[in-house]
Design a protein around this motif. Structure first.
Motif, PDB file in Angstrom:
ATOM      1  N   THR A 256       1.580 -15.020  23.341  1.00 26.37           N
ATOM      2  CA  THR A 256       0.432 -14.124  23.397  1.00 26.37           C
ATOM      3  C   THR A 256       0.783 -12.836  22.677  1.00 26.37           C
ATOM      4  N   THR A 257      -0.193 -12.301  21.995  1.00 28.58           N
ATOM      5  CA  THR A 257      -0.086 -10.953  21.428  1.00 28.58           C
ATOM      6  C   THR A 257      -1.488 -10.440  21.177  1.00 28.58           C
ATOM      7  N   GLY A 258      -1.698  -9.143  21.401  1.00 22.46           N
ATOM      8  CA  GLY A 258      -3.024  -8.591  21.215  1.00 22.46           C
ATOM      9  C   GLY A 258      -4.083  -9.262  22.057  1.00 22.46           C
ATOM     10  N   GLN A 259      -3.716  -9.708  23.276  1.00 22.20           N
ATOM     11  CA  GLN A 259      -4.633 -10.384  24.198  1.00 22.20           C
ATOM     12  C   GLN A 259      -5.181 -11.705  23.635  1.00 22.20           C
ATOM     13  N   ASN A 260      -4.390 -12.366  22.807  1.00 22.49           N
ATOM     14  CA  ASN A 260      -4.741 -13.681  22.280  1.00 22.49           C
ATOM     15  C   ASN A 260      -3.591 -14.651  22.523  1.00 22.49           C
ATOM     16  N   LEU A 261      -3.933 -15.901  22.792  1.00 24.84           N
ATOM     17  CA  LEU A 261      -2.945 -16.955  23.018  1.00 24.84           C
ATOM     18  C   LEU A 261      -2.901 -17.860  21.788  1.00 24.84           C
ATOM     19  N   TYR A 262      -1.675 -18.091  21.277  1.00 21.93           N
ATOM     20  CA  TYR A 262      -1.488 -18.875  20.058  1.00 21.93           C
ATOM     21  C   TYR A 262      -0.473 -19.993  20.277  1.00 21.93           C
ATOM     22  N   LEU A 263      -0.528 -20.958  19.363  1.00 19.64           N
ATOM     23  CA  LEU A 263       0.481 -22.010  19.262  1.00 19.64           C
ATOM     24  C   LEU A 263       1.047 -21.995  17.853  1.00 19.64           C
ATOM     25  N   LEU A 264       2.378 -21.915  17.752  1.00 18.49           N
ATOM     26  CA  LEU A 264       3.085 -22.087  16.483  1.00 18.49           C
ATOM     27  C   LEU A 264       3.831 -23.409  16.572  1.00 18.49           C
ATOM     28  N   ASP A 265       3.402 -24.418  15.791  1.00 20.72           N
ATOM     29  CA  ASP A 265       4.004 -25.738  15.917  1.00 20.72           C
ATOM     30  C   ASP A 265       5.273 -25.848  15.077  1.00 20.72           C
ATOM     31  N   LYS A 266       5.911 -27.003  15.131  1.00 18.11           N
ATOM     32  CA  LYS A 266       7.200 -27.193  14.464  1.00 18.11           C
ATOM     33  C   LYS A 266       7.106 -27.095  12.938  1.00 18.11           C
ATOM     34  N   SER A 267       5.890 -27.231  12.401  1.00 14.68           N
ATOM     35  CA  SER A 267       5.689 -27.093  10.953  1.00 14.68           C
ATOM     36  C   SER A 267       5.261 -25.681  10.583  1.00 14.68           C
ATOM     37  N   ASN A 268       5.332 -24.768  11.568  1.00  9.09           N
ATOM     38  CA  ASN A 268       4.978 -23.354  11.396  1.00  9.09           C
ATOM     39  C   ASN A 268       3.480 -23.149  11.172  1.00  9.09           C
ATOM     40  N   ASN A 269       2.679 -24.124  11.601  1.00 11.16           N
ATOM     41  CA  ASN A 269       1.226 -23.965  11.567  1.00 11.16           C
ATOM     42  C   ASN A 269       0.784 -23.198  12.812  1.00 11.16           C
ATOM     43  N   LEU A 270      -0.136 -22.264  12.621  1.00 10.64           N
ATOM     44  CA  LEU A 270      -0.571 -21.392  13.698  1.00 10.64           C
ATOM     45  C   LEU A 270      -1.962 -21.786  14.163  1.00 10.64           C
ATOM     46  N   SER A 271      -2.136 -21.913  15.493  1.00 11.02           N
ATOM     47  CA  SER A 271      -3.436 -22.248  16.068  1.00 11.02           C
ATOM     48  C   SER A 271      -3.790 -21.227  17.138  1.00 11.02           C
ATOM     49  N   HIS A 272      -5.059 -20.793  17.133  1.00  9.02           N
ATOM     50  CA  HIS A 272      -5.544 -19.869  18.157  1.00  9.02           C
ATOM     51  C   HIS A 272      -6.117 -20.670  19.321  1.00  9.02           C
ATOM     52  N   ILE A 273      -5.679 -20.355  20.558  1.00  4.39           N
ATOM     53  CA  ILE A 273      -6.106 -21.117  21.732  1.00  4.39           C
ATOM     54  C   ILE A 273      -7.152 -20.374  22.538  1.00  4.39           C
ATOM     55  N   ALA A 274      -6.935 -19.085  22.809  1.00  3.72           N
ATOM     56  CA  ALA A 274      -7.869 -18.339  23.654  1.00  3.72           C
ATOM     57  C   ALA A 274      -7.755 -16.851  23.363  1.00  3.72           C
ATOM     58  N   LYS A 275      -8.827 -16.111  23.666  1.00  2.00           N
ATOM     59  CA  LYS A 275      -8.844 -14.659  23.509  1.00  2.00           C
ATOM     60  C   LYS A 275      -8.994 -13.989  24.874  1.00  2.00           C
ATOM     61  N   ASN A 276      -8.809 -12.674  24.898  1.00  2.00           N
ATOM     62  CA  ASN A 276      -8.915 -11.886  26.138  1.00  2.00           C
ATOM     63  C   ASN A 276      -7.947 -12.372  27.209  1.00  2.00           C
ATOM     64  N   VAL A 277      -6.736 -12.742  26.769  1.00  2.00           N
ATOM     65  CA  VAL A 277      -5.713 -13.261  27.681  1.00  2.00           C
ATOM     66  C   VAL A 277      -4.800 -12.119  28.130  1.00  2.00           C
ATOM     67  N   TYR A 278      -4.630 -11.984  29.452  1.00  2.16           N
ATOM     68  CA  TYR A 278      -3.829 -10.892  29.996  1.00  2.16           C
ATOM     69  C   TYR A 278      -2.651 -11.374  30.834  1.00  2.16           C
ATOM     70  N   GLU A 279      -2.639 -12.652  31.192  1.00  2.24           N
ATOM     71  CA  GLU A 279      -1.513 -13.225  31.933  1.00  2.24           C
ATOM     72  C   GLU A 279      -1.145 -14.554  31.306  1.00  2.24           C
ATOM     73  N   PHE A 280       0.144 -14.914  31.424  1.00  6.24           N
ATOM     74  CA  PHE A 280       0.644 -16.117  30.756  1.00  6.24           C
ATOM     75  C   PHE A 280       1.850 -16.617  31.537  1.00  6.24           C
ATOM     76  N   TYR A 281       1.757 -17.839  32.075  1.00  4.05           N
ATOM     77  CA  TYR A 281       2.834 -18.408  32.881  1.00  4.05           C
ATOM     78  C   TYR A 281       3.168 -19.805  32.369  1.00  4.05           C
ATOM     79  N   SER A 282       4.450 -20.039  32.151  1.00  6.42           N
ATOM     80  CA  SER A 282       4.923 -21.307  31.603  1.00  6.42           C
ATOM     81  C   SER A 282       5.531 -22.165  32.707  1.00  6.42           C
ATOM     82  N   LEU A 283       4.995 -23.363  32.903  1.00  5.95           N
ATOM     83  CA  LEU A 283       5.553 -24.325  33.836  1.00  5.95           C
ATOM     84  C   LEU A 283       6.105 -25.508  33.050  1.00  5.95           C
ATOM     85  N   GLN A 284       6.501 -26.567  33.739  1.00  3.68           N
ATOM     86  CA  GLN A 284       7.174 -27.671  33.057  1.00  3.68           C
ATOM     87  C   GLN A 284       6.321 -28.287  31.959  1.00  3.68           C
TER      88      GLN A 284
END
Length: 297
Positions: free
Chosen positions: A171-199
């Motif tokens: 997350t950065t700038g209240q946005n959630l992103y995915l950077l995949d193994k090929s360095n491609n960037l995908s936007h997942i969600a906006k207005n994000v203020y919390e982020f928790y990683s589970l298994q």
């Protein structure tokens, strides 16, 4: 100065000590943690300390830094940044080997990711033309730009990242992103203020189009996003809540001197959180949110 920075309580013949700080990384004979005297400041300064098991003492690694990140790379080495430079350290001698250093004072290194024996770092760039989070890879002492995302002057960079397989969610700038193994960037969600990683899932808190705060859960295997709710007896949560801790891909909730953790979609009460453990000691967090090093006989 060190005696002012750390509170050590020797109890029950030194079977354990309580540490005034947050756990960072652990090794066979060392535990590193961050201590802050004035954490309510807008930009608090931290001291990075470590407990030396062999000599039974606490020592200072680095003082008065606002930005830092640590990545353990093997059984006796780690990489860290102080916001300006990146170093590799061997805990056997604590010598710092410089890997990379920034030249522009407008830039800050916020986060490190060690993946497939390669080092990536996230660098915030504050420029008159616009703020951006730059993602670099270090190769042969050179920083190679992989990708970048913007964030406005009204948004805090708010960087949080997690490594899932060969993918990086951040997350950065209240946005959630995915950077995949090929360095491609995908936007997942906006207005994000919390982020928790589970298994196998990511839980995040966000404001929806109706300006209501809600939680979502992203299944990393199916990429399906569903609504997520906390139990009704928990206090109402929002992104300012500090009772949620995300440790070792587990989510913990502290309420009324009790600890709950999410296990198989069910919240269960536990006695303590085990943060790190080896043959010499284990590091845990008790129901009062105190960090404790417990020695093994």
């Amino acid at each position: 100065m060190q005696q002012l920075l750390i509170m050590v309580l020797l109890i029950f013949n030194s079977l354990f000590i309580k540490i005034d700080g947050n756990f960072l990384i652990g090794f066979d004979n060392y535990v590193f943690f961050a201590h802050c005297e004035e954490c309510l400041d807008e930009h608090p300064a931290y001291d990075i300390l470590y407990f030396d098991f062999m000599n039974n003492k606490i020592d200072t690694f680095i003082c008065d830094i606002m930005f830092f990140d640590f990545e353990k790379i093997d059984s006796d080495k780690f990489i860290f940044t102080d916001g300006r430079s990146i170093y590799q350290v061997n805990v056997n001698d604590m010598n710092k080997k410089l890997i990379y250093s920034l030249c522009d004072s407008n830039n800050i290194i916020y986060d490190l990711v060690f993946i497939n024996n390669e080092l990536l770092y996230f660098q915030a760039s504050y420029e008159t033309t616009g703020n951006r989070m730059l993602i670099y890879k270090i190769k042969d002492d050179t920083a190679i730009l992989l990708n970048s995302v913007p964030f406005s002057e009204f948004e805090y960079h708010g960087l949080i990242s997690t490594l899932k397989g060969e993918n990086i969610y951040f997350t950065t700038g209240q946005n959630l992103y995915l950077l995949d193994k090929s360095n491609n960037l995908s936007h997942i969600a906006k207005n994000v203020y919390e982020f928790y990683s589970l298994q196998n899932v990511i839980i995040y808190g966000m404001y929806n189009e109706n300006h209501q705060y809600e939680y979502k859960i992203l299944n990393l295997k199916t990429n399906k996003i569903d609504n997520f709710s906390f139990p009704n007896n928990f206090n109402k949560l929002n992104w300012r809540n500090s009772n949620l801790l995300n440790i070792n891909n587990n989510l913990y909730y502290f309420q009324n001197s009790k600890i709950f953790t999410l296990s198989n979609d069910t919240w269960i009460e536990i006695e303590k959180v085990i943060v790190y453990e080896n043959i010499n000691f284990k590091v845990s967090i008790n129901n009062l949110k105190e960090t404790v090093i417990i020695f093994k006989k």
